[in-house]
Design a protein around this motif. Structure first.
Motif, PDB file in Angstrom:
ATOM      1  N   GLY A 162      -8.186  -9.369  -9.346  1.00 23.12           N
ATOM      2  CA  GLY A 162      -9.000  -8.568 -10.248  1.00 23.12           C
ATOM      3  C   GLY A 162     -10.388  -9.132 -10.423  1.00 23.12           C
ATOM      4  N   GLY A 163     -11.226  -8.392 -11.137  1.00 21.74           N
ATOM      5  CA  GLY A 163     -12.582  -8.829 -11.393  1.00 21.74           C
ATOM      6  C   GLY A 163     -13.313  -7.808 -12.229  1.00 21.74           C
ATOM      7  N   ALA A 164     -14.617  -8.001 -12.369  1.00 21.12           N
ATOM      8  CA  ALA A 164     -15.407  -7.094 -13.192  1.00 21.12           C
ATOM      9  C   ALA A 164     -15.530  -5.711 -12.577  1.00 21.12           C
ATOM     10  N   THR A 165     -15.328  -5.589 -11.279  1.00 17.07           N
ATOM     11  CA  THR A 165     -15.508  -4.297 -10.610  1.00 17.07           C
ATOM     12  C   THR A 165     -14.211  -3.709 -10.071  1.00 17.07           C
ATOM     13  N   GLN A 166     -13.101  -4.400 -10.246  1.00 10.82           N
ATOM     14  CA  GLN A 166     -11.838  -3.851  -9.763  1.00 10.82           C
ATOM     15  C   GLN A 166     -10.672  -4.472 -10.515  1.00 10.82           C
ATOM     16  N   SER A 167      -9.540  -3.780 -10.439  1.00 15.46           N
ATOM     17  CA  SER A 167      -8.321  -4.280 -11.062  1.00 15.46           C
ATOM     18  C   SER A 167      -7.471  -5.004 -10.023  1.00 15.46           C
ATOM     19  N   PRO A 168      -6.475  -5.752 -10.459  1.00 20.55           N
ATOM     20  CA  PRO A 168      -5.498  -6.278  -9.499  1.00 20.55           C
ATOM     21  C   PRO A 168      -4.718  -5.129  -8.863  1.00 20.55           C
ATOM     22  N   PRO A 169      -3.961  -5.399  -7.805  1.00 21.87           N
ATOM     23  CA  PRO A 169      -3.127  -4.341  -7.203  1.00 21.87           C
ATOM     24  C   PRO A 169      -2.176  -3.727  -8.226  1.00 21.87           C
ATOM     25  N   LEU A 170      -1.978  -2.427  -8.118  1.00 22.37           N
ATOM     26  CA  LEU A 170      -1.182  -1.679  -9.100  1.00 22.37           C
ATOM     27  C   LEU A 170       0.144  -1.244  -8.493  1.00 22.37           C
ATOM     28  N   PRO A 171       1.179  -1.099  -9.344  1.00 21.24           N
ATOM     29  CA  PRO A 171       2.433  -0.509  -8.843  1.00 21.24           C
ATOM     30  C   PRO A 171       2.187   0.928  -8.416  1.00 21.24           C
ATOM     31  N   SER A 172       2.874   1.362  -7.392  1.00 16.73           N
ATOM     32  CA  SER A 172       2.611   2.688  -6.824  1.00 16.73           C
ATOM     33  C   SER A 172       3.723   3.667  -7.173  1.00 16.73           C
ATOM     34  N   PHE A 173       3.393   4.942  -7.071  1.00 16.17           N
ATOM     35  CA  PHE A 173       4.377   6.003  -7.237  1.00 16.17           C
ATOM     36  C   PHE A 173       5.164   6.175  -5.935  1.00 16.17           C
ATOM     37  N   PRO A 174       6.397   6.605  -6.030  1.00 17.01           N
ATOM     38  CA  PRO A 174       7.129   6.952  -4.803  1.00 17.01           C
ATOM     39  C   PRO A 174       6.542   8.228  -4.202  1.00 17.01           C
ATOM     40  N   THR A 175       6.727   8.401  -2.921  1.00 14.84           N
ATOM     41  CA  THR A 175       6.310   9.644  -2.270  1.00 14.84           C
ATOM     42  C   THR A 175       7.545  10.454  -1.893  1.00 14.84           C
ATOM     43  N   TRP A 176       7.412  11.748  -1.974  1.00 20.66           N
ATOM     44  CA  TRP A 176       8.526  12.654  -1.710  1.00 20.66           C
ATOM     45  C   TRP A 176       8.186  13.558  -0.528  1.00 20.66           C
ATOM     46  N   SER A 177       9.210  13.905   0.219  1.00 16.70           N
ATOM     47  CA  SER A 177       9.072  14.864   1.320  1.00 16.70           C
ATOM     48  C   SER A 177      10.273  15.800   1.286  1.00 16.70           C
ATOM     49  N   VAL A 178      10.046  17.025   1.688  1.00 18.47           N
ATOM     50  CA  VAL A 178      11.162  17.965   1.803  1.00 18.47           C
ATOM     51  C   VAL A 178      12.027  17.520   2.977  1.00 18.47           C
ATOM     52  N   PRO A 179      13.310  17.296   2.749  1.00 18.44           N
ATOM     53  CA  PRO A 179      14.163  16.772   3.829  1.00 18.44           C
ATOM     54  C   PRO A 179      14.214  17.703   5.040  1.00 18.44           C
ATOM     55  N   GLY A 180      14.189  17.106   6.216  1.00 20.48           N
ATOM     56  CA  GLY A 180      14.422  17.846   7.444  1.00 20.48           C
ATOM     57  C   GLY A 180      13.257  18.623   8.000  1.00 20.48           C
ATOM     58  N   VAL A 181      12.046  18.432   7.446  1.00 17.78           N
ATOM     59  CA  VAL A 181      10.915  19.217   7.953  1.00 17.78           C
ATOM     60  C   VAL A 181       9.957  18.379   8.803  1.00 17.78           C
ATOM     61  N   GLY A 182       9.982  17.075   8.657  1.00 17.74           N
ATOM     62  CA  GLY A 182       8.991  16.226   9.310  1.00 17.74           C
ATOM     63  C   GLY A 182       9.038  16.274  10.829  1.00 17.74           C
TER      64      GLY A 182
END
Length: 419
Positions: A162-182
């Motif tokens: 972190g610092g004055a211009t940025q934060s430390p790394p953040l926890p992320s959201f999961p990503t979702w996909s419709v099954p069987g389309v990829g």
């Protein structure tokens, strides 16, 4: 009788007619067909690829949330050009909540609250104290980077990364996909068949790798339409943007409606900031918003202050940004052909309507754009980089003549003025 008049939905002001949705679908289909033909003519596969479509959706989310926030505010009669600053508060709030709790959902909540607080400040200045709406919005946009820099220096400097211009790394959201389309759709897309591969790219791009915030943002568009055009609350709120004095005479709490609208506006902009900090990136960074609040305002104006069209405007600007990121100079150069043909069609239409001066101007510009396309192989890097901003200017220039903003948008209102 008065209460009944206030509660009964009034005739639509132009955004809630069923045929509006049909028109939007027809326009969207027409644009997609034009992109397919452009891909066939130029051979630029990125024009309709799943990567470009997925990037379009991702890049449209923060712009769309800023635009939707502007719509809520301006439908109540308060101009909100402070969306850029409210998005900045949202990015920092998301970083603060997510990092110190370790929970991305708490980061989402804090980001929305951060944007809503920016909206509250704007409401206090404009609604309570009668400050000029533009002055207040500019002040918030200038204030936000300074406040977030101070808070970052105070809270993130001693943290790892972190610092004055940025934060430390953040926890992320999961990503979702419709099954069987990829994989099946990816296989179809790679064949580059007309229409089938293009549809596969579109569907694959919008149904895979989705974040929860993307789904929330999509759902907020019909939710906003329903609340603003199908409820008594929305009728009262919109009446404040059309004629606050008449609304007051019918018992509407105008101040309360304006406050609610501007705070909601800030919260929506804050949600766009959350997306930038936690989905588009892995941490908060100074300057992360990078003008998206202003592009959101352009999308709102292009969308004529109506949720569905606002979403279309956000998609347009998101596509312009995605194309220059994914396709590069070749794909953006190919768009010159589409723009030139579109301007020629506009010239014909204006000539048919008897607007001969506008028709001649459109035709001259169209010829210039087409010559540019046929006489060059690619565009300069500077133009490619700024193509989303150029798209913003072009869209506003050609859309300005059909706009209908709320009648009392930006007007200073004082309680009892109509007595």
């Amino acid at each position: 009788m008065i209460e009944q008049e206030v509660r009964t939905p009034a005739p639509d002001t132009g955004g809630a007619r069923p045929r509006g949705a049909t028109r939007g679908l027809v326009i969207g289909l027409g644009v997609f067909v034009a992109l397919i033909l452009l891909r066939l003519i130029t051979g630029e596969t990125d024009i309709t690829s799943s990567g470009t479509m997925g990037a379009t959706l991702a890049l449209a989310v923060p712009i769309g949330m800023a635009a939707l926030g502007g719509l809520w505010s301006e439908r109540s009669g308060v101009v909100n050009i402070g969306l850029e600053g409210m998005m900045t508060f949202g990015t920092w709030g998301a970083a603060f909540g997510a990092y110190f709790s370790g929970n991305p959902w708490l980061g989402l909540l804090c980001g929305v609250i951060g944007g809503a607080l920016g909206g509250l400040l704007h409401a206090i200045a404009t609604v309570t104290f009668g400050v000029d709406h533009i002055v207040s919005g500019v002040a918030i946009t200038i204030l936000a980077p300074g406040v977030t820099r101070y808070l970052s220096d105070l809270l993130f400097t001693d943290e790892q990364g972190g610092g004055a211009t940025q934060s430390p790394p953040l926890p992320s959201f999961p990503t979702w996909s419709v099954p069987g389309v990829g994989k099946p759709l990816g296989s179809l897309e790679n064949h580059h068949w007309i229409l089938i591969s293009d549809l596969a790219g579109l569907v694959r791009g919008v149904l895979t790798g989705l974040s929860p915030i993307t789904l929330i943002a999509i759902l907020l568009v019909p939710a906003s339409f329903f609340l603003l055009w199908r409820t008594a609350f929305g009728l009262r709120l919109r009446s404040c943007g059309e004629n606050p004095i008449a609304a007051e005479s019918l018992g509407v709490k105008v101040y309360r409606m304006k406050y609610a609208a501007v705070v909601i506006s800030g919260g929506l902009a804050g949600l766009g900031g959350v997306f930038l900090a936690m989905v588009a990136s892995s941490n908060y960074q100074e300057g992360q918003v990078n003008g998206r609040g202003y592009i959101g305002l352009a999308a709102m104006i292009f969308g004529n202050w109506r949720p569905g069209m606002v979403a279309g405007g956000a998609g347009l600007f998101g596509y312009a940004d995605a194309l220059q990121l994914r396709g590069g100079a070749g794909a953006v150069h190919a768009m010159l052909l589409l723009i030139g043909i579109g301007l020629l069609a506009l010239a014909v239409w204006r000539g048919y309507k008897g607007r001969y001066v506008a028709a001649v101007i459109s035709a001259v510009v169209a010829v210039g754009v087409l010559l540019w396309f046929f006489l060059t192989d690619e565009l300069p890097r500077e133009i490619v980089t700024y193509s989303p901003h150029i798209t913003t200017l072009l869209v506003l220039a050609f859309a300005a003549q059909r706009l209908r903003m709320p009648a009392a948008d930006g007007m200073r209102y004082r309680k009892g003025e109509g007595a």
